[in-house]
Enzyme design. Structure first.
Site, PDB file in Angstrom:
ATOM      1  N   ASN A  29       0.834  -1.207   0.000  1.00  0.00           N
ATOM      2  CA  ASN A  29       0.000   0.000   0.000  1.00  0.00           C
ATOM      3  C   ASN A  29       0.863   1.249   0.000  1.00  0.00           C
ATOM      4  OD1 ASN A  29       0.477  -1.041   2.647  1.00  0.00           O
ATOM      5  ND2 ASN A  29      -1.134   0.209   3.518  1.00  0.00           N
ATOM      6  N   GLU A  83       0.379   5.176   0.657  1.00  0.00           N
ATOM      7  CA  GLU A  83      -0.564   6.184   1.184  1.00  0.00           C
ATOM      8  C   GLU A  83      -0.154   7.589   0.756  1.00  0.00           C
ATOM      9  OE1 GLU A  83      -1.081   5.372   5.398  1.00  0.00           O
ATOM     10  OE2 GLU A  83      -2.222   3.562   4.923  1.00  0.00           O
ATOM     11  N   CYS A  98      -4.206   0.584  -2.371  1.00  0.00           N
ATOM     12  CA  CYS A  98      -3.991  -0.678  -1.656  1.00  0.00           C
ATOM     13  C   CYS A  98      -2.903  -1.522  -2.331  1.00  0.00           C
ATOM     14  CB  CYS A  98      -5.265  -1.502  -1.650  1.00  0.00           C
ATOM     15  SG  CYS A  98      -6.592  -0.846  -0.645  1.00  0.00           S
ATOM     16  N   GLU A 118      -2.943  -4.751  -3.070  1.00  0.00           N
ATOM     17  CA  GLU A 118      -3.410  -5.696  -4.083  1.00  0.00           C
ATOM     18  C   GLU A 118      -3.553  -5.013  -5.438  1.00  0.00           C
ATOM     19  OE1 GLU A 118      -4.610  -5.053  -1.109  1.00  0.00           O
ATOM     20  OE2 GLU A 118      -5.584  -6.784  -0.173  1.00  0.00           O
ATOM     21  N   CYS A 153      -9.908  -5.727   0.603  1.00  0.00           N
ATOM     22  CA  CYS A 153     -11.076  -4.837   0.703  1.00  0.00           C
ATOM     23  C   CYS A 153     -11.966  -4.990  -0.536  1.00  0.00           C
ATOM     24  CB  CYS A 153     -10.628  -3.384   0.874  1.00  0.00           C
ATOM     25  SG  CYS A 153     -10.048  -2.621  -0.652  1.00  0.00           S
ATOM     26  N   CYS A 204     -10.530  -3.780  -3.875  1.00  0.00           N
ATOM     27  CA  CYS A 204      -9.513  -4.685  -4.427  1.00  0.00           C
ATOM     28  C   CYS A 204     -10.161  -5.953  -4.981  1.00  0.00           C
ATOM     29  CB  CYS A 204      -8.465  -5.020  -3.374  1.00  0.00           C
ATOM     30  SG  CYS A 204      -7.373  -3.624  -3.045  1.00  0.00           S
TER      31      CYS A 204
HETATM   32  N1  THU Z   1      -5.268  -1.652   2.482  1.00  0.00           N
HETATM   33  C1  THU Z   1      -4.689  -2.473   1.545  1.00  0.00           C
HETATM   34  O1  THU Z   1      -3.554  -2.245   1.111  1.00  0.00           O
HETATM   35  N2  THU Z   1      -5.412  -3.525   1.109  1.00  0.00           N
HETATM   36  C2  THU Z   1      -6.661  -3.842   1.532  1.00  0.00           C
HETATM   37  O2  THU Z   1      -7.269  -4.752   0.995  1.00  0.00           O
HETATM   38  C3  THU Z   1      -7.248  -3.130   2.657  1.00  0.00           C
HETATM   39  C4  THU Z   1      -6.586  -1.862   3.030  1.00  0.00           C
HETATM   40  C5  THU Z   1      -4.509  -0.480   2.925  1.00  0.00           C
HETATM   41  C6  THU Z   1      -5.109   0.834   2.511  1.00  0.00           C
HETATM   42  C7  THU Z   1      -4.567   1.769   3.560  1.00  0.00           C
HETATM   43  O3  THU Z   1      -3.268   2.193   3.175  1.00  0.00           O
HETATM   44  C8  THU Z   1      -4.437   0.893   4.796  1.00  0.00           C
HETATM   45  O4  THU Z   1      -4.460  -0.461   4.326  1.00  0.00           O
HETATM   46  C9  THU Z   1      -5.555   1.096   5.828  1.00  0.00           C
HETATM   47  O5  THU Z   1      -6.802   0.972   5.244  1.00  0.00           O
END
Ligand code: THU
Length: 160
Positions: free
Chosen positions: A62, A64, A73, A75, A112, A115
């Site tokens: 991920n 940010e 994210c 994935e 999530c 994704c």
């Molecule tokens: N996140 C992912 O990388 N993948 C997911 O499937 C769920 C959430 C990340 C997004 C954000 O940077 C952090 O996790 C908190 O939501």
């Protein structure tokens, strides 16, 4: 009115050592990617590793952003890179691992909804299932034989 029942079958492995070797090594790559995530805001690091039918392994984590919705994210970082670099290759499986600096992630962390939708696009495009394995920091690993088990009633290109 009639009732529709939706069922999904998932499999749970107790630990990394229970996984077949090639899956364990993919999950280890997801863990390596996880530890390089850029997640200063959520402190929730996620790593994803996928293998293609040309044997390429792609990882992502991920990323940010101070403007929160601009982040992405793990994935999707991984699968969009795979799609951009190897547009004709099929994704065989994806391994995902997540850890939080705020609390222990003992339970497997599923991808999530956004994704799932993104991975579904490639599964539908390639017309073969993508295996999904997800884990927390360590511990149990959940396997789905296809992304479709994680996203019933998918919105797909055939509806457009
Ligand atoms: N996140 C992912 O990388 N993948 C997911 O499937 C769920 C959430 C990340 C997004 C954000 O940077 C952090 O996790 C908190 O939501």
């Amino acid at each position: 009115m009639k009732e529709i029942k939706i069922e999904s079958k998932l499999y749970v492995f107790d630990s990394l050592s229970e996984l077949p070797n090639e899956v364990r090594s993919l999950m280890e790559k997801a863990v390596e990617a996880r530890d390089k995530a850029y997640a200063p805001y959520s402190k929730f690091n996620v790593g994803a590793a996928l293998i293609l039918d040309n044997d390429e392994v792609i990882t992502g984590n991920n990323q940010e952003n101070a403007s929160y919705p601009s982040g992405l994210c793990a994935e999707r970082t991984a699968i969009y890179y795979a799609g951009s670099q190897f547009p004709d290759a099929k994704v065989l499986r994806m391994a995902i691992s997540a850890t939080s600096k705020n609390k222990p992630t003992v339970d497997p962390i599923p991808p999530c909804g956004a994704c799932r939708q993104a991975i579904a696009e490639y599964e539908i495009k390639q017309e073969t299932p993508i295996e999904i394995y997800f884990m927390g920091e360590i511990g149990k690993i959940v396997k789905s034989n296809s992304l479709s088990n994680l996203l019933p009633l998918v919105f797909d290109k055939n509806l457009l």
